[in-house]
Design a protein around this motif. Structure first.
Motif, PDB file in Angstrom:
ATOM      1  N   ALA A   9       4.141  19.055  -6.145  1.00 31.13           N
ATOM      2  CA  ALA A   9       5.673  19.323  -5.640  1.00 31.13           C
ATOM      3  C   ALA A   9       5.745  17.868  -4.548  1.00 31.13           C
ATOM      4  N   GLU A  10       4.132  18.104  -3.410  1.00 27.64           N
ATOM      5  CA  GLU A  10       3.633  17.895  -1.944  1.00 27.64           C
ATOM      6  C   GLU A  10       3.347  15.655  -2.485  1.00 27.64           C
ATOM      7  N   ARG A  11       3.047  15.936  -3.502  1.00 24.79           N
ATOM      8  CA  ARG A  11       2.836  14.522  -3.736  1.00 24.79           C
ATOM      9  C   ARG A  11       4.066  13.658  -3.806  1.00 24.79           C
ATOM     10  N   SER A  12       5.302  14.520  -4.503  1.00 29.47           N
ATOM     11  CA  SER A  12       6.647  13.776  -5.024  1.00 29.47           C
ATOM     12  C   SER A  12       7.894  13.850  -3.452  1.00 29.47           C
ATOM     13  N   ARG A  13       7.195  14.407  -2.651  1.00 31.51           N
ATOM     14  CA  ARG A  13       7.902  14.257  -1.231  1.00 31.51           C
ATOM     15  C   ARG A  13       8.032  12.356  -0.800  1.00 31.51           C
ATOM     16  N   PRO A  14       8.731  12.259  -0.172  1.00 28.86           N
ATOM     17  CA  PRO A  14       8.805  11.260   0.605  1.00 28.86           C
ATOM     18  C   PRO A  14       7.566  10.340   2.011  1.00 28.86           C
ATOM     19  N   THR A  15       6.803   9.925   1.985  1.00 26.50           N
ATOM     20  CA  THR A  15       5.394   9.626   2.480  1.00 26.50           C
ATOM     21  C   THR A  15       6.422   8.805   4.091  1.00 26.50           C
ATOM     22  N   VAL A  16       5.707   9.342   5.398  1.00 29.37           N
ATOM     23  CA  VAL A  16       5.197   8.148   6.473  1.00 29.37           C
ATOM     24  C   VAL A  16       4.378   7.795   6.335  1.00 29.37           C
ATOM     25  N   GLU A  17       3.497   6.526   6.545  1.00 34.53           N
ATOM     26  CA  GLU A  17       2.595   5.582   6.569  1.00 34.53           C
ATOM     27  C   GLU A  17       2.558   5.128   8.049  1.00 34.53           C
ATOM     28  N   LEU A  18       1.649   5.287   8.801  1.00 35.14           N
ATOM     29  CA  LEU A  18       1.230   4.527   9.114  1.00 35.14           C
ATOM     30  C   LEU A  18       0.741   3.048   9.919  1.00 35.14           C
ATOM     31  N   PRO A  19       0.997   2.221  10.136  1.00 43.63           N
ATOM     32  CA  PRO A  19       0.909   1.107  10.169  1.00 43.63           C
ATOM     33  C   PRO A  19      -0.577   1.228   9.600  1.00 43.63           C
ATOM     34  N   ARG A  20      -0.757  -0.268   8.442  1.00 43.64           N
ATOM     35  CA  ARG A  20      -1.509  -0.507   8.103  1.00 43.64           C
ATOM     36  C   ARG A  20      -3.212  -0.997   8.521  1.00 43.64           C
ATOM     37  N   PRO A  21      -4.254  -0.612   8.770  1.00 41.70           N
ATOM     38  CA  PRO A  21      -5.340  -1.675   9.470  1.00 41.70           C
ATOM     39  C   PRO A  21      -4.832  -3.531   9.367  1.00 41.70           C
ATOM     40  N   THR A  22      -5.531  -3.851  10.446  1.00 34.74           N
ATOM     41  CA  THR A  22      -5.091  -5.714  10.572  1.00 34.74           C
ATOM     42  C   THR A  22      -6.556  -6.221  10.182  1.00 34.74           C
ATOM     43  N   GLY A  23      -7.725  -5.522   9.947  1.00 34.17           N
ATOM     44  CA  GLY A  23      -9.007  -6.398  10.037  1.00 34.17           C
ATOM     45  C   GLY A  23      -9.150  -5.851   8.129  1.00 34.17           C
ATOM     46  N   PRO A  24      -9.960  -6.656   8.036  1.00 38.15           N
ATOM     47  CA  PRO A  24     -10.168  -7.596   6.578  1.00 38.15           C
ATOM     48  C   PRO A  24     -11.108  -6.062   5.579  1.00 38.15           C
ATOM     49  N   PHE A  25     -11.738  -5.595   6.327  1.00 34.21           N
ATOM     50  CA  PHE A  25     -12.341  -4.189   5.440  1.00 34.21           C
ATOM     51  C   PHE A  25     -11.349  -3.156   5.395  1.00 34.21           C
ATOM     52  N   ALA A  26     -12.056  -2.848   3.986  1.00 35.51           N
ATOM     53  CA  ALA A  26     -11.909  -1.180   3.849  1.00 35.51           C
ATOM     54  C   ALA A  26     -12.020  -0.403   4.741  1.00 35.51           C
ATOM     55  N   VAL A  27     -11.472   1.186   5.186  1.00 38.35           N
ATOM     56  CA  VAL A  27     -12.396   1.708   6.030  1.00 38.35           C
ATOM     57  C   VAL A  27     -12.665   3.006   5.095  1.00 38.35           C
ATOM     58  N   GLY A  28     -13.272   3.313   5.536  1.00 39.95           N
ATOM     59  CA  GLY A  28     -14.299   4.765   4.825  1.00 39.95           C
ATOM     60  C   GLY A  28     -14.182   5.881   5.748  1.00 39.95           C
ATOM     61  N   ARG A  29     -14.385   6.514   5.154  1.00 37.16           N
ATOM     62  CA  ARG A  29     -14.275   8.276   6.156  1.00 37.16           C
ATOM     63  C   ARG A  29     -15.222   9.380   5.630  1.00 37.16           C
TER      64      ARG A  29
END
Length: 386
Positions: A36-56
């Motif tokens: 049910a949560e996955r079906s909700r509309p999402t709000v996204e922060l601006p995508r990172p501008t650099g060339p690399f993916a981001v690990g966490r």
């Protein structure tokens, strides 16, 4: 910097919460989003501008040499979200907050009967848990959030820096947010919120300075707590923060020479710059519209004491939360904060631009003319030379 919030800021956050927030935070298998949560509309922060993916990756750190100043017993603890340049197509999604962190935030704002906890807990972001790191040695940036708020509120900035080749450590200082999840099912609440009324905010910034020195010991010492610690270049470290987190950068730099540069994003300087300065190290004051000369006594007081490269920059139309994630989310929901009309996407863009340029210049030795004065493509930006 204090717990008191303006009516406009509180109203804005109340409006932000009915949709999920796409940003990084603490993740756990038991806290995975439902169908049910996955079906909700999402709000996204601006995508990172650099060339690399981001690990966490999240770290739990315990300083057994210190008793927690707010609890009055037990060792001092930190929760830290590490973000780092990573290889694409590796790792898995992360969440903004756990359900309990979200519930406590809603209770604090008086919204627990109006907004579902699952809505605030959020959706995945650009950060990927368990992503394979990009080889190399990278500058380290420590990020410290505002008083009462979670470290996730600086996600847009943290992700952008990591995508551009920085390692970023965003810190939650125990008992200084309305709710932060710790191992063992514990969620620590804001004991400091009441005690700081008695001690004053300098106790907060000085304590955070000690937290940061301990963090640097655990990330760059002989037995590092993070298994990717080899990514960090210990000779290139900076600290930035929002509100009391930004003010704490001054306290941390005064106490720890390992921190080569600092950024205060709209925080009153509870800990003054020492009369002897900061040893010639660079510092950026980045503030809301009202933080120009005469707008904050601590900035007026401390500007002459900053004895290295320095800039005092404000954004027209900005407010205290401009430098956090909230304005971007509000813009996507069609919301306006009359006290901070600078659009959310532009808030993120300008914050990333000037913080990133400052770090590039002072940790990488790169020319960044945007820091030399006004730019035609940024008419909102004011440079002050009191």
């Amino acid at each position: 910097m204090t717990r008191r919030r303006t009516a406009a800021a509180a109203a804005l956050l109340a409006l932000l919460l009915p949709l999920p927030l796409a940003a990084a935070g603490t993740a756990a298998a038991a806290d995975a989003p439902s169908a049910a949560e996955r079906s909700r509309p999402t709000v996204e922060l601006p995508r990172p501008t650099g060339p690399f993916a981001v690990g966490r990756e999240d770290l739990h750190l315990v300083d057994r040499s210190r008793t927690d100043p707010w609890a009055g017993s037990g060792p001092r603890e930190l929760m830290v979200t590490m973000r780092y340049p990573a290889r694409r197509d590796t790792g898995g999604p992360a969440r903004y907050l756990t359900r309990e962190e979200a519930r406590l935030l809603l209770v604090d704002r008086g919204l627990d009967q109006a907004v579902p906890v699952e809505t605030l807990a959020g959706t995945a972001s650009a950060s990927r848990t368990g992503a394979r790191p990009l080889a190399g040695r990278h500058p380290l940036v420590v990020l410290s959030p505002g008083f009462t708020v979670h470290r996730a509120t600086l996600t847009a900035l943290a992700e952008d820096l990591a995508s551009r080749g920085y390692v970023v450590a965003a810190v939650d200082h125990a008992y200084e947010s309305v709710g932060t999840a710790f191992p063992g099912g514990r969620v620590l609440t804001c004991l400091a919120c009441d005690k700081a009324q008695e001690t004053g905010m300098r106790a907060v910034s000085d304590n955070r300075a000690r937290d940061v020195s301990f963090l640097l010991d655990r990330l760059t010492g002989p037995h590092p707590a993070w298994h990717h610690a080899g990514l960090i270049d210990p000779g290139r470290i900076a600290m930035a923060g929002h509100s009391i987190g930004g003010a704490s950068a001054i306290a941390a730099m005064a106490a720890d020479p390992r921190i080569r540069a600092g950024v205060n994003m709209d925080g009153g300087n509870a800990t003054p710059v020492p009369a002897t300065g900061l040893g010639g190290r660079p510092f950026l004051l980045l503030g809301a519209q009202q933080r120009g000369p005469g707008g904050n006594a601590s900035w007026d007081r401390d500007w002459p004491q900053l004895d290295g490269w320095k800039r005092w920059i404000t954004f027209d139309g900005s407010g205290h939360f401009t430098f956090s994630d909230f304005p971007s989310i509000g813009q996507q929901l069609g919301l306006d904060d009359p006290e901070a009309p600078l659009p959310g996407a532009r808030s993120v863009e300008l914050t990333r631009r000037y913080v990133g340029a400052f770090l590039d210049r002072h940790l990488r030795g790169q020319s960044r003319p945007v820091l030399d004065g006004p730019s035609a493509d940024a008419p909102e930006v004011r440079f002050h030379t009191p």
